[in-house]
Scaffold this motif. Structure first.
Motif, PDB file in Angstrom:
ATOM      1  N   ARG B  18       0.855  -1.345  -0.033  1.00  0.00           N
ATOM      2  CA  ARG B  18      -0.104   0.041  -0.091  1.00  0.00           C
ATOM      3  C   ARG B  18       1.034   1.099   0.038  1.00  0.00           C
ATOM      4  NH1 ARG B  18      -4.354  -0.165   4.591  1.00  0.00           N
ATOM      5  NH2 ARG B  18      -2.237   0.117   6.013  1.00  0.00           N
ATOM      6  N   PRO B  19       0.844   2.202  -0.965  1.00  0.00           N
ATOM      7  CA  PRO B  19       1.474   3.202  -0.914  1.00  0.00           C
ATOM      8  C   PRO B  19       0.986   4.139   0.301  1.00  0.00           C
ATOM      9  CG  PRO B  19      -0.376   3.533  -2.441  1.00  0.00           C
ATOM     10  CD  PRO B  19      -0.392   2.193  -1.980  1.00  0.00           C
ATOM     11  N   ARG B  20       1.941   4.945   0.706  1.00  0.00           N
ATOM     12  CA  ARG B  20       2.011   5.809   2.043  1.00  0.00           C
ATOM     13  C   ARG B  20       1.579   7.176   1.332  1.00  0.00           C
ATOM     14  NH1 ARG B  20       6.626   6.520   4.412  1.00  0.00           N
ATOM     15  NH2 ARG B  20       5.888   6.614   6.570  1.00  0.00           N
ATOM     16  N   ILE B  21       0.493   7.731   1.782  1.00  0.00           N
ATOM     17  CA  ILE B  21       0.101   8.950   1.363  1.00  0.00           C
ATOM     18  C   ILE B  21       0.159   9.997   2.383  1.00  0.00           C
ATOM     19  CG2 ILE B  21      -2.161   9.957   0.584  1.00  0.00           C
ATOM     20  CD1 ILE B  21      -0.908   7.926  -1.392  1.00  0.00           C
ATOM     21  N   PHE B  22       0.305  11.152   2.038  1.00  0.00           N
ATOM     22  CA  PHE B  22       0.278  12.448   2.908  1.00  0.00           C
ATOM     23  C   PHE B  22      -0.649  13.299   2.265  1.00  0.00           C
ATOM     24  CE2 PHE B  22       1.581  16.378   4.965  1.00  0.00           C
ATOM     25  CZ  PHE B  22       1.788  15.638   6.369  1.00  0.00           C
ATOM     26  N   GLY B  46      -0.220  10.929   7.399  1.00  0.00           N
ATOM     27  CA  GLY B  46      -0.282  12.216   7.959  1.00  0.00           C
ATOM     28  C   GLY B  46      -1.075  13.059   7.097  1.00  0.00           C
ATOM     29  N   GLU B  47      -1.291  14.430   7.855  1.00  0.00           N
ATOM     30  CA  GLU B  47      -2.257  15.280   7.172  1.00  0.00           C
ATOM     31  C   GLU B  47      -1.320  16.820   7.700  1.00  0.00           C
ATOM     32  OE1 GLU B  47      -6.288  15.006   8.519  1.00  0.00           O
ATOM     33  OE2 GLU B  47      -6.322  13.143   7.558  1.00  0.00           O
ATOM     34  N   GLU B  60       9.744  14.600   7.452  1.00  0.00           N
ATOM     35  CA  GLU B  60      10.056  13.673   8.590  1.00  0.00           C
ATOM     36  C   GLU B  60       9.478  12.293   8.109  1.00  0.00           C
ATOM     37  OE1 GLU B  60       8.440  15.320  12.370  1.00  0.00           O
ATOM     38  OE2 GLU B  60       7.684  13.291  12.620  1.00  0.00           O
ATOM     39  N   ARG B  61       8.425  12.217   7.434  1.00  0.00           N
ATOM     40  CA  ARG B  61       7.866  11.028   7.329  1.00  0.00           C
ATOM     41  C   ARG B  61       8.147  10.325   6.085  1.00  0.00           C
ATOM     42  NH1 ARG B  61       1.952  12.391  10.465  1.00  0.00           N
ATOM     43  NH2 ARG B  61       3.079  13.042  12.356  1.00  0.00           N
ATOM     44  N   LEU B  62       8.445  11.107   5.268  1.00  0.00           N
ATOM     45  CA  LEU B  62       8.742  10.616   3.615  1.00  0.00           C
ATOM     46  C   LEU B  62       7.800   9.693   3.069  1.00  0.00           C
ATOM     47  CD1 LEU B  62      12.692  10.164   3.990  1.00  0.00           C
ATOM     48  CD2 LEU B  62      11.401  12.239   3.068  1.00  0.00           C
ATOM     49  N   PRO B  63       6.665  10.256   2.930  1.00  0.00           N
ATOM     50  CA  PRO B  63       5.527   9.436   2.108  1.00  0.00           C
ATOM     51  C   PRO B  63       5.909   9.119   0.830  1.00  0.00           C
ATOM     52  CG  PRO B  63       4.728  11.410   2.316  1.00  0.00           C
ATOM     53  CD  PRO B  63       6.126  11.550   3.136  1.00  0.00           C
ATOM     54  N   ASP B  64       5.212   8.005   0.148  1.00  0.00           N
ATOM     55  CA  ASP B  64       5.458   8.022  -1.410  1.00  0.00           C
ATOM     56  C   ASP B  64       4.735   8.974  -2.126  1.00  0.00           C
ATOM     57  OD1 ASP B  64       6.643   5.351  -0.644  1.00  0.00           O
ATOM     58  OD2 ASP B  64       4.564   4.200  -0.309  1.00  0.00           O
ATOM     59  N   GLU B  90      13.044  11.829  -3.815  1.00  0.00           N
ATOM     60  CA  GLU B  90      11.998  10.608  -4.030  1.00  0.00           C
ATOM     61  C   GLU B  90      10.531  10.839  -3.868  1.00  0.00           C
ATOM     62  OE1 GLU B  90      14.138  11.386  -1.685  1.00  0.00           O
ATOM     63  OE2 GLU B  90      13.507  10.451   0.247  1.00  0.00           O
ATOM     64  N   VAL B  91       9.999  11.938  -3.039  1.00  0.00           N
ATOM     65  CA  VAL B  91       8.656  12.007  -2.750  1.00  0.00           C
ATOM     66  C   VAL B  91       7.942  12.465  -3.759  1.00  0.00           C
ATOM     67  CG1 VAL B  91       7.065  13.216  -1.306  1.00  0.00           C
ATOM     68  CG2 VAL B  91       9.189  12.507  -0.316  1.00  0.00           C
ATOM     69  N   GLN B  92       6.917  11.764  -4.293  1.00  0.00           N
ATOM     70  CA  GLN B  92       6.235  12.162  -5.493  1.00  0.00           C
ATOM     71  C   GLN B  92       4.978  13.206  -5.098  1.00  0.00           C
ATOM     72  OE1 GLN B  92       7.530  11.483  -8.178  1.00  0.00           O
ATOM     73  NE2 GLN B  92       8.271   9.199  -7.983  1.00  0.00           N
ATOM     74  N   PHE B  93       4.820  14.270  -5.641  1.00  0.00           N
ATOM     75  CA  PHE B  93       3.605  15.059  -5.510  1.00  0.00           C
ATOM     76  C   PHE B  93       2.430  14.904  -6.600  1.00  0.00           C
ATOM     77  CE2 PHE B  93       6.940  16.673  -2.964  1.00  0.00           C
ATOM     78  CZ  PHE B  93       6.222  17.253  -1.676  1.00  0.00           C
ATOM     79  N   LEU B  94       1.318  14.653  -6.105  1.00  0.00           N
ATOM     80  CA  LEU B  94       0.072  14.831  -6.949  1.00  0.00           C
ATOM     81  C   LEU B  94      -0.802  16.060  -6.658  1.00  0.00           C
ATOM     82  CD1 LEU B  94      -1.694  13.563  -9.063  1.00  0.00           C
ATOM     83  CD2 LEU B  94      -2.531  12.129  -7.267  1.00  0.00           C
ATOM     84  N   ALA B  95      -0.780  16.917  -7.370  1.00  0.00           N
ATOM     85  CA  ALA B  95      -1.445  18.133  -6.995  1.00  0.00           C
ATOM     86  C   ALA B  95      -3.114  17.990  -7.273  1.00  0.00           C
ATOM     87  CB  ALA B  95      -1.193  19.233  -7.865  1.00  0.00           C
ATOM     88  N   LEU B  96      -3.779  18.300  -6.446  1.00  0.00           N
ATOM     89  CA  LEU B  96      -5.185  18.290  -6.126  1.00  0.00           C
ATOM     90  C   LEU B  96      -5.970  19.484  -5.979  1.00  0.00           C
ATOM     91  CD1 LEU B  96      -7.559  15.781  -6.158  1.00  0.00           C
ATOM     92  CD2 LEU B  96      -7.047  15.342  -3.954  1.00  0.00           C
TER      93      LEU B  96
END
Lengths: 520, 229
Positions: B18-22, B46-47, B60-64, B90-96
């Motif tokens: 499961r991908p880790r999401i922030f 995290g949020e 700190e948490r380095l989500p996927d 390495e952290v990927q961003f998806l803009a929403l």
């Protein structure tokens, strides 16, 4: 909580957009029940009538009037609207893959020479000149004039036209008339039985009078008549109807009381006498002195042809005018029907749905009344997009707001490029709105995508939903939506409409409109 | 989106289960909505509801994948990208975003987001997008595809001094973008063009690269026209 709902909340919060009116919201299945005239299977009420062949409605305006032939008599039988819209009033003929769009394309782009086919639309007799015009790109009128000149000058060329009529297949068909005529034994026998003695007699008489060149002129003429008889006997039903209705009257021989026929006979006799006089003068011209005589003879021959053919020409002209008027009338009617469909019928459907919300009903009725008055008394078309917009993007934005407000569906718009609106693009927008409204009504989805792209010489517009979809071939033909409001609208300005859909796979209406004002 | 297996894409598996999401989003209601939509298919680590806190927590948490709202108190999505990416590429961003405005699109993409989707997206599609980005692919909404077509529109010959590799779209990329702009999913695009969904993804990724690296004059002008940069 769905993202969709959140989006709406957020929007209100930001004050960007009005919330959709709750009275118009649930349009999915409820919509069906309240629209009794349209028992359609699924989305795009519209869509269906336009299947792969949709583009054939795009008749290029540059072709000039179709042959005199397209009287109103047969239009009654043809179904209003479906299939043949702005071109060819009701020839139920099979169409090959080479539809008009292709031709138009060639016209615009390359004027490429294509295989010769007789034109079903641009015809006076057999459509040969129209076909030549289409194949070469030369205006049909010049082709006709050239044909007549060559025929008169050479004599033998008179036969070329009937032969071409016989041998060249009609646009969209593979068989020519010859293929059928060859097995018409009875017709061939009859024609031969009349022609052969006639030709022999003529040859004998003219050669005994030492004017056998007159006989040589007679050959192609008589043979032409024979070929024409065979064509008439063996043309396919639609072409035969054309000949009966539209070519025969030119001969003045169609009146039922004997009067017309007697008059025709009198004309022919008078003409022949004058022609005989002229020929006599011509014949003597080389033996006697008067150099003016041949001229006088020629004048007499012309007079003869006026006497014989004059009424045809007149009626040709009259028919042309009548046909033009009929076409203008039909076009006006179609435009009016499309407007009424978009405005009044649409509002009535909305009122039925909102019948438990008196305020909403009053609002709709008032808006509609205002629109209708503006149309009837001020000439502004109701519900038309683009009155307030001068650019395509503005028009699309207006479309988005209108449909979202009236039909409670989210319209996702993507625009690439922009250009000023003209009449044709306004029609394109009207058609697009109709397609969007159809998606709102039938798709069962709460979102529809509109994508518009302005290219150098066309504007493409796609309206897509991911709803229940439908089978374009299975929707009844009398569905006003697709036929009048979408297809005919864009076809009137040379645009095309294609519908792609299958049950369960959503629907997409693909619209395109050539740009008048090209990008330099 | 209910079950963890429902609608999972076969083409874009998460790097490790499961991908880790922030989630970076200032509306609590919306955060709750996204959590509900994504369900158990992802691990929300995290949020944050504003830029500074987001940068700190993400580092700190380095989500996927970071789901990033474009409009944020304290600098917007742009600031978050600028604060994280240089240190943690390495952290990927998806803009929403709820916004359809073009300036938002160009801003976050040029700043390094791997994709841009609007909040009209459906739950399954959102999940699909998250998985794509987690796998290093790009995600284009119709809006973004339209923007790229617009900015890369070929009017006349390409200007001199442009790198044709970077500053022009290939015909195939154009086709793919056009279909995405028309509202097609990657799968539908692939079916329509008779290519695999994976190929569609690679075309889109290549477009994204061009979008981020191109010095194309039109791109700048496009942004300037809309009062950006």
């Amino acid at each position: 909580m769905s993202l969709m709902a959140l989006r709406r909340q957020r929007r209100d919060h930001r004050g960007i957009e009005e919330a959709p009116d709750p009275g118009t919201r649930p349009l999915t299945d409820g919509g069906r029940a309240t629209n009794p005239s349209t028992p359609a299977p699924g989305s795009g009420a519209a869509a269906a009538a336009v299947s792969a062949t949709a583009t054939e409605g795009a008749s290029p305006p540059s072709w000039g009037p179709p042959g005199v032939a397209f009287g109103n008599s047969r239009r009654k039988n043809g179904r209003w609207g479906e299939g043949h819209w702005s071109h060819s009033y009701g020839h139920p003929r099979p169409r090959g893959p080479s539809s008009h769009t292709d031709d138009r394309h060639h016209h615009h782009v390359g004027r490429k020479l294509r295989a010769l086919r007789r034109s079903p639309d641009n015809r006076v007799l057999g459509g040969v000149c129209g076909g030549v015009s289409r194949a070469t790109g030369i205006d049909a009128m010049w082709v006709r004039i050239g044909f007549v000149l060559v025929a008169v000058a050479s004599g033998v060329m008179v036969l070329a036209y009937p032969l071409a009529w016989l041998l060249v297949p009609m646009e969209g068909q593979t068989d020519n008339i010859y293929a059928r005529a060859i097995s018409d034994r009875r017709g061939i026998r009859t024609v031969a039985a009349i022609l052969v003695p006639l030709l022999i007699a003529m040859q004998l008489i003219t050669s005994s009078l030492h004017v056998s060149f007159v006989g040589f002129l007679g050959w192609p003429t008589f043979l032409s008549v024979g070929v024409l008889v065979l064509i008439w006997r063996n043309a396919d039903p639609s072409e035969k109807a054309f000949i009966d209705d539209d070519v025969m009257p030119l001969l003045g021989a169609d009146t039922d009381d004997g009067k017309g026929r007697r008059r025709l006979m009198a004309r022919v006799v008078a003409g022949l006498l004058i022609a005989a006089g002229g020929i006599a003068l011509l014949v003597e011209g080389h033996t006697t002195v008067a150099a003016l005589r041949p001229v006088g003879g020629a004048a007499l021959v012309i007079a003869a042809s006026v006497v014989i053919f004059g009424p045809w020409w007149l009626s040709l002209f009259r028919d042309l005018i009548a046909e033009r008027q009929a076409r203008a009338l039909a076009e006006e009617r179609a435009q009016m029907a499309a407007h009424v469909h978009d405005s009044v019928l649409q509002t009535l459907a909305l009122i039925q749905r909102a019948s438990d919300d008196p305020q909403q009903v009053v609002r709709l009725a008032r808006t509609q009344e205002r629109e209708l008055r503006a149309w009837l008394f001020e000439g502004r078309s109701p519900g038309a997009i683009g009155e307030d917009a001068s650019l395509l993007a503005e028009g699309v934005g207006l479309l988005q707001r209108q449909v979202e407000a009236d039909h409670g569906i989210a319209v996702q718009v993507v625009m690439v490029g922009d250009c000023p609106l003209d009449e044709a693009l306004r029609a394109l927008l009207d058609a697009a709105r109709e397609a969007t409204v159809n998606a709102a009504k039938w798709s069962g989805e709460d979102q529809v995508s509109v994508y518009a792209e302005v290219e150098a010489d066309t504007v493409m517009l796609y309206v897509r939903d991911r709803g229940r979809g439908f089978d374009p071939d299975a929707v009844p033909e009398d569905r006003q939506g697709i036929t009048q409001s979408i297809r005919a609208r864009v076809a009137r300005f040379g645009g095309t409409a294609v519908v792609r859909s299958a049950p369960g796979e959503g629907a997409e209406v693909q619209l395109s409109m050539p740009r008048r004002e090209r990008v330099k | 989106m209910t079950g963890p297996t429902d609608g999972l894409p076969v083409t874009a598996p998460a790097p490790s289960g499961r991908p880790r999401i922030f989630l970076v989003e200032d509306h609590a209601v919306f955060r709750a909505g996204v959590r509900a939509e994504l369900g158990n298919a992802v691990d929300v680590v995290g949020e944050a509801d504003e830029a500074a806190a987001a940068i700190e927590l993400i580092s700190e948490r380095l989500p996927d994948v970071v789901l990033l709202d474009v409009h944020l108190p304290g600098g917007g999505g742009h600031a978050v990208l600028g604060g994280v990416l240089p240190h943690h590429p390495e952290v990927q961003f998806l803009a929403l975003s709820v916004s359809d405005a073009p300036e938002d699109v160009i801003d976050v993409i040029r700043a390094g987001a791997r994709g841009y989707i609007t909040k009209t997206i459906s739950g399954p599609e959102l999940l699909q997008a998250v998985y794509r980005v987690a796998a290093g692919d790009a995600v284009f909404s119709p809006r973004l595809a339209g923007f790229v077509l617009d900015a890369f529109a070929q009017v006349g010959a390409p200007a001199p001094g442009l790198d044709p590799e970077l500053d022009q779209l290939s015909p195939r990329e154009r086709e793919v973008l056009r279909l995405i702009a028309r509202g097609y999913t990657y799968k539908e695009v692939g079916r329509d063009l008779s290519i695999s969904a994976k190929t569609v993804e690679s075309h889109v990724s290549s477009v994204l690269r061009k979008l981020q690296l191109s010095t194309r004059h039109e791109l700048t002008r496009w942004a300037t026209d809309r009062r950006l940069v």
